[in-house]
Design a protein around this motif. Structure first.
Motif: not given
Length: 119
Positions: A101-106, A113-116
């Motif tokens: 959920q955090f990764n998708d929201a970021i 910042l995709l993937g960082r």
């Protein structure tokens, strides 16, 4: 009884999607969340070793008392499968769901910042 599932709250998600954090604040938040995730992973690694070893010890005691019969073998395999499923569910509830959920929201809120800053 209540099973706690570590999730990203609606408020946290909306703040991330609406880009309410500066990049510095986001990096600090990520570092704090990463520390929590690492602590949960450490605990689950310990459990992933200790619980099956405890089950194997109990199965060994059962074999020494009842002998190596097909029923004992089936029961031992069933117990180990249930433990594996319980550990997988615990990983998902404590680590996997929140990280996803955090990764998708970021990724959605901060595409630059995709993937960082993934957990």
């Amino acid at each position: 009884m209540h099973i706690y599932i570590n999730r990203l709250s609606a408020r946290e998600r909306s703040q991330l999607l609406e880009r309410r954090f500066t990049h510095e604040e986001l990096a600090e938040l990520h570092a704090a969340l990463l520390r929590g995730q690492r602590a949960r992973r450490r605990t689950l690694r310990i459990l992933a070793v200790a619980v099956p070893l405890g089950c194997l010890a109990l199965i060994g005691l059962m074999v020494s008392r009842a002998g190596l019969t097909p029923a004992v073998l089936i029961a031992g395999v069933a117990v180990l499968l249930m433990v594996a499923l319980a550990l997988a569910a615990a990983w998902f509830a404590a680590i996997g769901l929140y990280a996803r959920q955090f990764n998708d929201a970021i990724d959605e809120g901060y595409p630059e910042l995709l993937g960082r800053l993934h957990l």
